[in-house]
Design a protein around this motif. Structure first.
Motif, PDB file in Angstrom:
ATOM      1  N   GLY A  35       5.088  -0.045 -26.469  1.00  0.00           N
ATOM      2  CA  GLY A  35       4.333   1.107 -26.013  1.00  0.00           C
ATOM      3  C   GLY A  35       3.420   0.702 -24.877  1.00  0.00           C
ATOM      4  N   PRO A  93       7.235   4.600 -23.846  1.00  0.00           N
ATOM      5  CA  PRO A  93       7.990   3.447 -24.327  1.00  0.00           C
ATOM      6  C   PRO A  93       8.705   2.740 -23.175  1.00  0.00           C
ATOM      7  CG  PRO A  93       9.243   5.450 -24.708  1.00  0.00           C
ATOM      8  CD  PRO A  93       7.968   5.873 -24.031  1.00  0.00           C
ATOM      9  N   ARG A 145       6.631  14.027 -21.026  1.00  0.00           N
ATOM     10  CA  ARG A 145       6.444  12.847 -21.873  1.00  0.00           C
ATOM     11  C   ARG A 145       7.471  12.808 -22.995  1.00  0.00           C
ATOM     12  NH1 ARG A 145       0.969  13.138 -24.559  1.00  0.00           N
ATOM     13  NH2 ARG A 145       2.094  14.409 -26.092  1.00  0.00           N
ATOM     14  N   LEU A 165      10.057   9.911 -24.401  1.00  0.00           N
ATOM     15  CA  LEU A 165       9.981   9.420 -25.770  1.00  0.00           C
ATOM     16  C   LEU A 165      11.297   9.577 -26.516  1.00  0.00           C
ATOM     17  CD1 LEU A 165       6.492  10.848 -26.817  1.00  0.00           C
ATOM     18  CD2 LEU A 165       7.022   8.519 -26.090  1.00  0.00           C
ATOM     19  N   ALA A 210       1.111  -3.428 -28.702  1.00  0.00           N
ATOM     20  CA  ALA A 210       2.109  -2.642 -27.963  1.00  0.00           C
ATOM     21  C   ALA A 210       3.462  -2.640 -28.660  1.00  0.00           C
ATOM     22  CB  ALA A 210       2.245  -3.180 -26.541  1.00  0.00           C
ATOM     23  N   PHE A 235       3.279  -0.101 -31.450  1.00  0.00           N
ATOM     24  CA  PHE A 235       3.303   1.254 -30.909  1.00  0.00           C
ATOM     25  C   PHE A 235       4.731   1.641 -30.523  1.00  0.00           C
ATOM     26  CE2 PHE A 235      -1.375   0.934 -30.083  1.00  0.00           C
ATOM     27  CZ  PHE A 235      -1.732   2.069 -30.790  1.00  0.00           C
ATOM     28  N   GLY A 236       5.460   0.691 -29.944  1.00  0.00           N
ATOM     29  CA  GLY A 236       6.862   0.948 -29.623  1.00  0.00           C
ATOM     30  C   GLY A 236       7.677   1.254 -30.869  1.00  0.00           C
ATOM     31  N   LEU A 286       6.969   4.714 -32.128  1.00  0.00           N
ATOM     32  CA  LEU A 286       7.639   5.712 -31.299  1.00  0.00           C
ATOM     33  C   LEU A 286       9.104   5.858 -31.690  1.00  0.00           C
ATOM     34  CD1 LEU A 286       6.189   4.930 -27.746  1.00  0.00           C
ATOM     35  CD2 LEU A 286       5.562   6.815 -29.267  1.00  0.00           C
ATOM     36  N   ASN A 323      -4.572   2.842 -25.570  1.00  0.00           N
ATOM     37  CA  ASN A 323      -3.132   2.695 -25.306  1.00  0.00           C
ATOM     38  C   ASN A 323      -2.473   4.009 -24.914  1.00  0.00           C
ATOM     39  OD1 ASN A 323      -1.959  -0.171 -26.067  1.00  0.00           O
ATOM     40  ND2 ASN A 323      -3.587   0.246 -27.555  1.00  0.00           N
ATOM     41  N   PHE A 369      -1.962   6.593 -26.816  1.00  0.00           N
ATOM     42  CA  PHE A 369      -1.109   7.118 -27.880  1.00  0.00           C
ATOM     43  C   PHE A 369      -1.894   7.961 -28.878  1.00  0.00           C
ATOM     44  CE2 PHE A 369       1.551   3.424 -26.603  1.00  0.00           C
ATOM     45  CZ  PHE A 369       2.669   4.148 -26.230  1.00  0.00           C
TER      46      PHE A 369
END
Length: 391
Positions: A37, A42, A85, A89, A345, A348-349, A352, A381, A383
């Motif tokens: 992320g 992503p 966005r 995603l 990160a 976060f990825g 997602l 970040n 998010f």
């Protein structure tokens, strides 16, 4: 059940639009993607050979495979345009098309090292045997006559791409540019790849709007590539591209672009100051984090995964296993962050990708228990939109 993980060394309308019973087997498991992320979007960490293999597998499988090519303009637009966005995603691969994204990744210690520009990808695909066989491509959009010129050039050579159709639908709304006549013409070509040359926002939304109507497995927006390939605009020399100053050349070639680069540059600078620098400082303070453990509990309709400790890359493999089990259960997935110290990160990825898998079947990823400090990490970040779906 408690498991300790050991270090191995959408806006709803768009989500519903791409939800389809076929999606469960339409693409490889998204959780297996090495994805991070980066400031709200992503980005896959992969190289050209891996990308070409993925495209070849998707072509042979015949299932929809959307490739997005985020650059600074994508990053800036995604901050304020939820629909745009979501198109990123929900993509099957997201390539870092822009040196500034590589620089930001380096500052944040995200292992994305190779820029994969849409123009470079198109060039690789043109090369003979780039994917082991010749791909049939449909060229959609571009200024009048450019697609026909590029199609003729492709077919004049025995390279990796064979042009099986060109179409310039002109200007109009997404619905007008998605008429049965247009979609039928594209499908009748039996293309393996649809190369779209609209503006970034229109191209992404068009591709999502027609996701299940199009038969060509691989789809991507290639931006200015059509002008480079036709020879109407000269691309910057490789040396200039590698230094990240290709935008200066673009302004020289197309002066009207100065305003876009000016606005994007100002927005990027603001993100560097308000997000990237604070994140760099936060990571330096997070030296003594606890090992991640995940406690799983479930009831009749939902499964809750409680994350305790540091949700960082070193523990992602075990988290993938747990989240995959949660997805396989078919239940509502809730992530409890009450005892989570930090999220990097890579996690976060991963979140997602879980969100994307749930969206494909009309469900949402839910969070609960985020502390004020953790909310700040989400915000830095970019998010924070993930927390809009809290229990």
């Amino acid at each position: 059940m408690l498991k300790t993980l050991r270090a191995p060394g959408a806006s709803s309308d768009l989500a519903e639009r791409v939800a389809d019973p076929r999606s469960a087997c339409a693409s490889p498991d998204d959780l297996s993607r090495n994805i991070f992320g980066l400031l709200g979007i992503p980005v896959d960490a992969l190289d050209f050979p891996s990308l070409l293999r993925s495209m070849d597998l998707a072509t042979r499988a015949g299932s929809p495979f959307l490739i997005s090519t985020p650059n600074v303009n994508f990053l800036v637009k995604s901050q304020n345009n939820r629909t745009f966005r979501e198109s990123i995603l929900l993509s099957d691969l997201c390539l870092a098309d822009g040196m500034p994204l590589i620089w930001i990744a380096k500052l944040l210690r995200i292992p994305i090292h190779e820029r994969i520009a849409g123009s470079d990808l198109f060039g690789r695909l043109k090369s003979a045997n780039a994917t082991g066989r010749r791909l049939r491509v449909f060229l959609l959009g571009g200024a009048e006559g450019l697609a026909a010129t590029v199609g003729a050039k492709l077919n004049a050579k025995k390279g990796g791409l064979e042009c099986v159709g060109v179409l310039n639908p002109g200007f109009g709304t997404i619905e007008e540019m998605s008429s049965p006549k247009i979609v039928d013409e594209i499908n009748a070509s039996n293309a393996d790849l649809i190369a779209v040359f609209f503006g970034a926002e229109k191209a992404q939304v068009w591709l999502l709007h027609n996701h299940w109507r199009l038969r060509a497995p691989v789809r991507a927006q290639f931006g200015a590539t059509i002008a480079f390939e036709a020879g109407s605009v000269r691309r910057a020399p490789p040396m200039l591209r590698s230094t990240g100053f290709e935008w200066l050349w673009r302004i020289k070639e197309e002066p009207y672009l100065w305003r876009r680069y000016w606005n994007d540059g100002r927005a990027l600078l603001a993100m560097l100051v308000t997000c990237v620098l604070p994140l760099m400082l936060s990571e330096r303070r997070m030296r003594n984090l606890n090992k991640l453990s995940i406690a799983r509990s479930d009831d009749h309709g939902s499964m809750t995964l409680a994350l305790s400790g540091a949700a960082v890359a070193a523990y992602v493999d075990g988290a993938i296993e747990q989240l995959r089990d949660a997805l396989d259960s078919g239940k509502r997935v809730i992530v409890d962050l009450s005892n989570t110290q930090y999220i990097d990160a890579r996690f976060f990825g991963l979140f997602l990708m879980v969100r994307k898998q749930l969206a494909s079947r009309g469900q949402k990823l839910l969070f609960t228990g985020a502390s004020a400090d953790l909310r700040r990490i989400f915000r830095l970040n970019r998010f924070e939109f993930l927390l809009s779906q809290e229990v």
